[in-house]
Design an enzyme around this catalytic site. Structure first.
Site, PDB file in Angstrom:
ATOM      1  N   GLU A 288       0.362   5.212   0.675  1.00 25.40           N
ATOM      2  CA  GLU A 288      -0.575   6.238   1.141  1.00 25.40           C
ATOM      3  C   GLU A 288      -0.171   7.625   0.657  1.00 25.40           C
ATOM      4  O   GLU A 288       0.889   7.804   0.053  1.00 25.40           O
ATOM      5  CB  GLU A 288      -0.654   6.180   2.679  1.00 25.40           C
ATOM      6  CG  GLU A 288      -1.188   4.832   3.146  1.00 25.40           C
ATOM      7  CD  GLU A 288      -1.450   4.754   4.634  1.00 25.40           C
ATOM      8  OE1 GLU A 288      -0.940   5.594   5.397  1.00 25.40           O
ATOM      9  OE2 GLU A 288      -2.183   3.823   5.026  1.00 25.40           O
TER      10      GLU A 288
ATOM     11  N   GLU B  65      -3.035  -4.662  -3.049  1.00 27.81           N
ATOM     12  CA  GLU B  65      -3.535  -5.557  -4.095  1.00 27.81           C
ATOM     13  C   GLU B  65      -3.491  -4.866  -5.457  1.00 27.81           C
ATOM     14  O   GLU B  65      -3.065  -5.439  -6.460  1.00 27.81           O
ATOM     15  CB  GLU B  65      -4.983  -5.977  -3.797  1.00 27.81           C
ATOM     16  CG  GLU B  65      -5.154  -6.768  -2.512  1.00 27.81           C
ATOM     17  CD  GLU B  65      -5.426  -5.905  -1.292  1.00 27.81           C
ATOM     18  OE1 GLU B  65      -4.865  -4.789  -1.196  1.00 27.81           O
ATOM     19  OE2 GLU B  65      -6.193  -6.346  -0.433  1.00 27.81           O
TER      20      GLU B  65
ATOM     21  N   CYS C 125      -4.039   0.668  -2.535  1.00 27.58           N
ATOM     22  CA  CYS C 125      -3.903  -0.559  -1.735  1.00 27.58           C
ATOM     23  C   CYS C 125      -2.847  -1.493  -2.328  1.00 27.58           C
ATOM     24  O   CYS C 125      -2.516  -1.414  -3.516  1.00 27.58           O
ATOM     25  CB  CYS C 125      -5.227  -1.309  -1.694  1.00 27.58           C
ATOM     26  SG  CYS C 125      -6.538  -0.487  -0.805  1.00 27.58           S
TER      27      CYS C 125
ATOM     28  N   ASN D 268       0.846  -1.191   0.000  1.00 25.58           N
ATOM     29  CA  ASN D 268       0.000   0.000   0.000  1.00 25.58           C
ATOM     30  C   ASN D 268       0.883   1.243   0.000  1.00 25.58           C
ATOM     31  O   ASN D 268       1.960   1.279   0.612  1.00 25.58           O
ATOM     32  CB  ASN D 268      -1.004   0.011   1.159  1.00 25.58           C
ATOM     33  CG  ASN D 268      -0.401  -0.191   2.530  1.00 25.58           C
ATOM     34  OD1 ASN D 268       0.624  -0.851   2.681  1.00 25.58           O
ATOM     35  ND2 ASN D 268      -1.024   0.380   3.544  1.00 25.58           N
TER      36      ASN D 268
ATOM     37  N   CYS E 150     -10.322  -4.751   0.100  1.00 26.87           N
ATOM     38  CA  CYS E 150     -11.405  -3.764   0.116  1.00 26.87           C
ATOM     39  C   CYS E 150     -12.246  -3.893  -1.157  1.00 26.87           C
ATOM     40  O   CYS E 150     -11.862  -4.585  -2.102  1.00 26.87           O
ATOM     41  CB  CYS E 150     -10.833  -2.348   0.249  1.00 26.87           C
ATOM     42  SG  CYS E 150     -10.183  -1.681  -1.288  1.00 26.87           S
TER      43      CYS E 150
ATOM     44  N   CYS F  67     -10.508  -3.010  -4.493  1.00 28.47           N
ATOM     45  CA  CYS F  67      -9.547  -4.036  -4.923  1.00 28.47           C
ATOM     46  C   CYS F  67     -10.266  -5.279  -5.431  1.00 28.47           C
ATOM     47  O   CYS F  67      -9.808  -5.930  -6.371  1.00 28.47           O
ATOM     48  CB  CYS F  67      -8.600  -4.388  -3.780  1.00 28.47           C
ATOM     49  SG  CYS F  67      -7.427  -3.056  -3.450  1.00 28.47           S
TER      50      CYS F  67
END
Ligand code: THU
Length: 136
Positions: free
Chosen positions: A48, A59, A57, A46, A92, A95
């Site tokens: 940010e 993934e 993210c 990830n 999430c 993703c």
């Protein structure tokens, strides 16, 4: 389905990727590794941003990494997520949609520092999904 050896490699790659996470805001480190139909493994973490909504993210980083590396007909066999936590983290919603785009039959395994593991198909994680075929 990945072989036991492939699954071990995916878990190791996801764990290494989690160590590369850029997560100064949530401090929640996530790593992901994907297995393609050609047997290759790509990973991501990830990333940010001070503008929180721009966070990417793990993934999606792994999948975009595969596309950027030149995977022309990317087909995901398996996605492994790793978090250095007691409980496992499922992908999430965003993703799940991106996983479905490249792997409507993919298996998704979430593992962590503890014993817990989530092992589900993307079809179960995203029932009634919208995908590329809906545009055909
Ligand atoms: N995160 C992921 O990388 N993957 C997920 O499936 C869930 C959430 C990240 C995004 C953000 O950097 C942090 O975890 C906290 O939400």
């Amino acid at each position: 389905m990945p072989t036991p050896v492939q699954l071990q490699k995916l878990k190791a790659a996801a764990k290494t990727a989690a160590g590369r996470a850029y997560a100064p805001y949530s401090m929640f480190r996530v790593g992901a590794a994907i297995l393609t139909s050609t047997g290759r493994i790509y990973s991501g973490c990830n990333v940010e941003n001070a503008s929180h909504g721009l966070t990417n993210c793990a993934e999606r980083t792994a999948i975009f990494n595969a596309v950027a590396a030149g995977e022309k007909r990317l087909r995901l066999k398996c996605v492994v997520v790793y978090t250095p936590t007691k409980t496992a983290t499922a992908p999430c919603g965003a993703c799940r949609q991106v996983i479905y785009e490249f792997g409507p039959k993919a298996r998704v395994v979430s593992c962590c520092a503890g014993r817990e593991q989530i092992d589900m198909s993307i079809a179960a994680l995203l029932p009634g999904a919208f995908g590329p075929l809906d545009l055909a």
